[in-house]
Design a protein around this motif. Structure first.
Motif, PDB file in Angstrom:
ATOM      1  N   TRP A   2       0.841  -1.197   0.000  1.00 51.00           N
ATOM      2  CA  TRP A   2       0.000   0.000   0.000  1.00 51.00           C
ATOM      3  C   TRP A   2       0.874   1.244   0.000  1.00 51.00           C
ATOM      4  CZ3 TRP A   2      -1.552   3.581   4.118  1.00 51.00           C
ATOM      5  CH2 TRP A   2      -2.621   4.391   3.745  1.00 51.00           C
ATOM      6  N   ILE A   4       0.898   5.485  -0.018  1.00 53.50           N
ATOM      7  CA  ILE A   4       0.150   6.727   0.177  1.00 53.50           C
ATOM      8  C   ILE A   4       0.479   7.705  -0.940  1.00 53.50           C
ATOM      9  CG2 ILE A   4      -0.238   8.686   1.698  1.00 53.50           C
ATOM     10  CD1 ILE A   4       0.427   6.918   4.048  1.00 53.50           C
ATOM     11  N   CYS A   5       1.781   7.935  -1.155  1.00 52.06           N
ATOM     12  CA  CYS A   5       2.204   8.905  -2.163  1.00 52.06           C
ATOM     13  C   CYS A   5       3.670   8.669  -2.503  1.00 52.06           C
ATOM     14  CB  CYS A   5       2.004  10.335  -1.643  1.00 52.06           C
ATOM     15  SG  CYS A   5       2.419  11.638  -2.823  1.00 52.06           S
ATOM     16  N   GLY A  30      -0.835   7.171  -4.285  1.00 49.21           N
ATOM     17  CA  GLY A  30      -0.910   5.717  -4.406  1.00 49.21           C
ATOM     18  C   GLY A  30      -2.143   5.223  -5.154  1.00 49.21           C
ATOM     19  N   PRO A  31      -3.353   5.693  -4.819  1.00 51.63           N
ATOM     20  CA  PRO A  31      -4.540   5.243  -5.552  1.00 51.63           C
ATOM     21  C   PRO A  31      -4.474   5.538  -7.043  1.00 51.63           C
ATOM     22  CG  PRO A  31      -5.187   6.270  -3.479  1.00 51.63           C
ATOM     23  CD  PRO A  31      -3.709   6.504  -3.639  1.00 51.63           C
ATOM     24  N   GLU A  34      -2.066   2.874  -8.665  1.00 56.10           N
ATOM     25  CA  GLU A  34      -2.733   1.582  -8.818  1.00 56.10           C
ATOM     26  C   GLU A  34      -3.865   1.655  -9.839  1.00 56.10           C
ATOM     27  OE1 GLU A  34      -1.955  -1.454  -7.479  1.00 56.10           O
ATOM     28  OE2 GLU A  34      -0.134  -0.340  -6.968  1.00 56.10           O
ATOM     29  N   SER A 358     -10.932   2.119  -7.065  1.00 60.03           N
ATOM     30  CA  SER A 358     -11.037   1.435  -5.773  1.00 60.03           C
ATOM     31  C   SER A 358      -9.936   0.425  -5.516  1.00 60.03           C
ATOM     32  CB  SER A 358     -12.404   0.734  -5.669  1.00 60.03           C
ATOM     33  OG  SER A 358     -13.456   1.658  -5.824  1.00 60.03           O
ATOM     34  N   SER A 359      -8.953   0.298  -6.419  1.00 59.17           N
ATOM     35  CA  SER A 359      -7.843  -0.624  -6.165  1.00 59.17           C
ATOM     36  C   SER A 359      -7.151  -0.265  -4.857  1.00 59.17           C
ATOM     37  CB  SER A 359      -6.843  -0.588  -7.326  1.00 59.17           C
ATOM     38  OG  SER A 359      -7.415  -1.113  -8.501  1.00 59.17           O
ATOM     39  N   GLU A 360      -6.980   1.028  -4.660  1.00 57.11           N
ATOM     40  CA  GLU A 360      -6.524   1.566  -3.379  1.00 57.11           C
ATOM     41  C   GLU A 360      -7.382   2.779  -3.076  1.00 57.11           C
ATOM     42  OE1 GLU A 360      -2.470   2.511  -2.837  1.00 57.11           O
ATOM     43  OE2 GLU A 360      -1.750   0.472  -3.125  1.00 57.11           O
ATOM     44  N   THR A 361      -7.586   3.059  -1.822  1.00 52.83           N
ATOM     45  CA  THR A 361      -8.420   4.197  -1.440  1.00 52.83           C
ATOM     46  C   THR A 361      -7.596   5.216  -0.662  1.00 52.83           C
ATOM     47  OG1 THR A 361      -9.115   3.045   0.575  1.00 52.83           O
ATOM     48  CG2 THR A 361     -10.528   2.818  -1.368  1.00 52.83           C
TER      49      THR A 361
END
Length: 444
Positions: A2, A4-5, A30-31, A34, A358-361
């Motif tokens: 995961w 974040i940035c 990050g979102p 992904e 929505s792969s990462e939020t």
């Protein structure tokens, strides 16, 4: 893992130990990293100037989702647009965001950007394919020649069929006595002609998307750098959440494909009803499709197109560009009792949109007292970029591109006419002769 940035900061050394001067910063959330894995492999890049206390340029890279909407990928703040800064931004995209092969990069023809791309193997075929923005190309020729020539260059660049492209080029030949055609011969045809693109653009002709997102970030351009990054964060939070909700609502209502793809497919499906299909070779999937005569135009209709179903190609070029069946392919599928939707690419599916957003939020930022301790050097602003006295320029200087857009927007879609007097520009309710007409009607 995961993320974040992803960030990359460049600083300049100073004579004071432990103190540096800010030079540039790159960031990608990050979102977005992904989510881009599920987008079409197209990136549009553009830059816009900052309007705050310090001079600088904000760079933006965007793609498109299944609804053909903007998908922000990465950002950067640099001193100015040149070869080194454009190269650093694109290198960061390759290192921090994506290593996908076969990317299509759409941009204007900025000299620094073009100079960098000549020596960058990670942005040359087969790793990536560079394409020019048709809108900027037209503006270049407005500046060099005139508006008529520039508009015609844009029309030719945007034609999807080779036959129609050649017609527009013949018109351009007459407008400029062949001078512009000779100029365009020096440019690689695949880079500026949509008809010769090879299906790399996925329907994107211009950098309007990245420019539009720059417009969304207009309020952030006068802020300090940290505040600018924070603004892009919250803009993306809202953006991702809204489109994820819409995609889930579409899935729950039983839809498979995005609204954009469905509307385009339905339009072509209606056209397919009037097409005539001749089977040449069922095993190899070769068919000829004849379109009916168009009663409103001698230049449209009454054409023959070749469909190669096994290779998923059509001579109209729409299937290769959009990755969805054109009217000719749909007509073949109807004749052969094949479901045409099997040829709609995965990039147009709603479940792809859910994966994109929505792969990462995104998660809320911690309050400053809960931030991890920082043990790096103290970063100072670059005083050489300090803006001089006077009110800063907030809106960018208008150029031929803006005037061309204003002219197009000002053209009425149809001429309003009055059924009472036959004049134009008004209807019978606002006609000055309405009273005269009513008074002339005898009482019954």
């Amino acid at each position: 893992m995961w993320i974040i940035c992803r960030t990359h900061i460049i600083t300049k050394e100073t004579a004071r130990p432990g103190h540096v001067i800010f030079d540039a910063v790159f960031w990608a959330f990050g979102p977005a990293i992904e989510g881009f894995k599920h987008c079409r492999p197209v990136i549009s890049v553009d830059g816009t100037f900052l309007t705050g206390k310090y001079k600088g340029t904000l760079l933006v890279a965007v793609s498109q989702d299944a609804e053909n909407q903007i998908f922000p990928i990465a950002f950067a703040i640099i001193e100015k647009e040149n070869k080194e800064n454009w190269g650093w931004f694109l290198d960061c995209i390759r290192f921090y965001v994506t290593q996908r092969q076969g990317l299509c990069l759409i941009s204007d023809r900025h000299a620094g950007l073009l100079s960098y791309l000549k020596g960058a193997p990670q942005w040359r075929p087969p790793a990536a394919y560079h394409r020019y923005c048709a809108r900027h190309l037209g503006v270049n020729y407005i500046r060099r020649y005139n508006k008529t020539v520039g508009d015609q260059v844009k029309l030719a660049a945007c034609e999807i069929q080779v036959r129609k492209f050649e017609i527009e080029m013949q018109k351009l030949q007459r407008f400029s006595d062949g001078a512009v055609n000779k100029d365009l011969e020096e440019l690689p045809l695949r880079k500026w002609s949509y008809a010769h693109d090879g299906g790399r653009r996925y329907g994107s002709r211009t950098t309007n998307l990245s420019e539009s997102f720059n417009g969304v970030l207009k309020e952030a351009r006068h802020l300090p750098i940290v505040a600018t990054i924070r603004t892009t964060f919250y803009k993306c939070v809202t953006y991702f959440n809204d489109y994820a909700v819409k995609a889930r609502e579409g899935i729950e209502s039983g839809k498979t494909f995005s609204k954009f793809a469905t509307e385009k497919y339905d339009e072509w499906r209606m056209r397919a009803r009037r097409h005539q299909v001749i089977e040449f070779d069922r095993e190899t999937g070769i068919y000829e499709v004849r379109t009916p005569i168009n009663p409103t135009s001698p230049y449209k209709g009454n054409r023959r197109h070749t469909v190669h179903l096994n290779e998923q190609t059509c001579t109209c070029n729409k299937m290769q560009q959009w990755r969805m069946p054109c009217s000719h392919v749909i007509a073949v599928c109807n004749k052969m009792a094949i479901d045409p939707t099997r040829f709609i690419g995965n990039v147009w599916r709603l479940d792809s949109n859910i994966a994109i957003y929505s792969s990462e939020t995104f998660v809320p930022l911690h309050d400053k007292p809960y931030w991890p301790s920082y043990d790096g050097p103290i970063i100072h602003p670059d005083e050489e970029r300090l803006r001089g006295r006077g009110r800063p320029q907030v809106n960018r200087f208008r150029n031929e591109m803006d005037m061309m857009d204003d002219w197009l927007e000002a053209q009425p879609s149809h001429k309003q006419s009055c059924t009472l007097c036959g004049g134009h520009g008004h209807n019978k309710r606002k006609c000055s002769k309405r009273g005269e007409a009513s008074s002339s009607v005898p009482n019954m």
